[in-house]
Design an enzyme around this catalytic site. Structure first.
Site: not given
Ligand code: PLP
Length: 393
Positions: A111, A187, A190, A213, A351
């Site tokens: 992401h 990260d 998910q 989430k 993203c």
């Molecule tokens: C794998 C992953 N990393 C980071 C993020 C960023 O999350 P946030 O928008 O809550 O900061 C997301 C959001 O969809 C994500 O799916």
């Protein structure tokens, strides 16, 4: 509590079928009630003063940290509340002591939140190596072995891809990092919402995820730190032990990283969300999602003109399912699914523009992402609606 009983806790209108939980999840009533209770009955700032309301609020705020660190097996580290995963990752990028020539290893499925903070460090002479996956989003572990060299300071990998649903072998990657003395950031945006993740046993140094989430409120996230020394992004109220006109001494623990008045009701809501998930059981949630994912993948494979992007079976993947239908623009498909069947899915690049480019998907994909409140009937409805759209493709 079992999964069927919990459906009543999600008060989204019944005719809507929410399948965009990878973007943000729905929030159950007990989480809303916990936040309202704070605002209505014991609203006060935390870690400041001695009156009864501030003592109650401070206790509940600390309890929320305890609940979250227990949930991720992170009691032995520091669990910092942030506004989201993005902030957590940026805190690590800004807080480590970088030297020119340090290497960061990351991947092409990340992401933007787990890519841009590293790309920016190139301006400081940091080398950023980006490993590319195969079509299903899988990496050969040898690629990590090769890239994680002695000058690697940090390896940053998403536990689960938010586009392909693929689960990465974080424990194996952690072993390689340990052998080379590199920090390992996972990260977990998910993964933590969908299956049991033990931060300590994973072997990572930093675990980042979002409360919104995982049934929590927006504006909540977590940075868990094993024991790495990073400097806080923000200094101010709450972060210090002592201050003179000459300087200051920072506190230990999460307070050092949470400058200023935090999102108190959000934190209390997140603590309640964790309690809620625990009462359902993460293994049960994960099994339920696997069952739905299998149904969805099998159904999609039978529809002409549909291409699944990501693993075709449920091995090492979660219920984040990306697909395209012929040459129809993913935004049009998402619009039609909403208009015709009230099914709410995400479309576009998610993203993850570099991944889309790597896969040759210039318009991105349609992404259905399932969670504990989705049902087999909803998956069947989605399949029927896709079949209808695929006929015109
Ligand atoms: C794998 C992953 N990393 C980071 C993020 C960023 O999350 P946030 O928008 O809550 O900061 C997301 C959001 O969809 C994500 O799916």
């Amino acid at each position: 509590m079992n999964l069927e009983d919990c459906l009543a806790d999600f008060q989204i209108p019944r005719y809507l079928h929410y399948m965009d939980s990878a973007a943000t999840s729905l929030v159950p009533e007990p989480v809303i009630a916990a936040m309202n209770e704070y605002d209505r009955q014991y609203r006060a700032n935390v870690g400041r003063g001695m009156h009864r309301l501030t003592r109650i609020a401070t206790q509940r705020y600390q309890d929320a940290h305890e609940l979250v660190s227990g949930f991720i097996g992170g009691k032995e580290g520091t669990t910092v509340f942030t506004k989201n995963t993005t902030e957590a990752i940026n805190m690590v990028a800004a807080g480590l002591d970088w030297q020119p020539g340090d290497r960061i290893v990351t991947t092409g499925v990340e992401h933007h939140s787990n890519l841009l903070p590293w790309l920016r460090l190139r301006q400081k002479g940091i080398e950023v190596v980006i490993l590319q996956p195969d079509e299903a989003g899988i990496f050969a572990i040898e690629a990590f072995e090769e890239a994680i060299t002695a000058n690697a300071k940090l390896v940053a990998v998403s536990h689960v891809s938010n586009v392909l649903g693929t689960v990465q072998p974080v424990r194996e990657i952690a072993e390689i990092c340990k052998a080379q003395g590199a920090y390992f950031l996972v990260d977990a945006a998910q993964s933590v919402p969908h299956f049991s993740v033990d931060a300590w046993r994973t072997g990572c140094d930093f675990l980042c995820f979002s409360g919104h989430k995982m049934l929590g409120p927006t504006g909540t996230g977590v940075l868990w730190i094993r024991d790495a020394a990073i400097s806080p992004l923000m200094l101010g109220g709450g972060t210090v032990e002592d201050v003179t006109t000459e300087g200051y001494t920072l506190t230990s623990g999460y307070q050092r990283f949470e400058g200023g008045t935090p999102n108190i009701s959000g934190a209390i809501g997140l603590g309640q969300a964790v309690k809620y998930l625990e009462s359902l059981g993460m293994d049960g949630i994960s099994k339920h999602e696997q069952k739905l994912t299998e149904r969805l993948l099998t159904g999609l494979a039978d529809i002409e003109n549909v291409t699944i992007h990501g693993p075709q079976n449920t091995k090492n993947r979660i219920g984040v399912v990306s697909f395209t239908i012929g040459r129809i623009h993913p935004h049009e498909i998402a619009y039609l699914l909403d208009e015709r069947a009230a099914i709410l899915v995400r479309s576009g690049d998610h993203c993850c523009i570099p991944l889309m480019k790597h896969l040759g998907l210039e318009n991105g994909t349609v992404r259905a992402s399932l969670y504990l409140y989705n049902t087999s009937e909803e998956v069947d409805l989605l399949l029927e609606a896709i079949e209808e759209i695929a006929r015109i493709a």
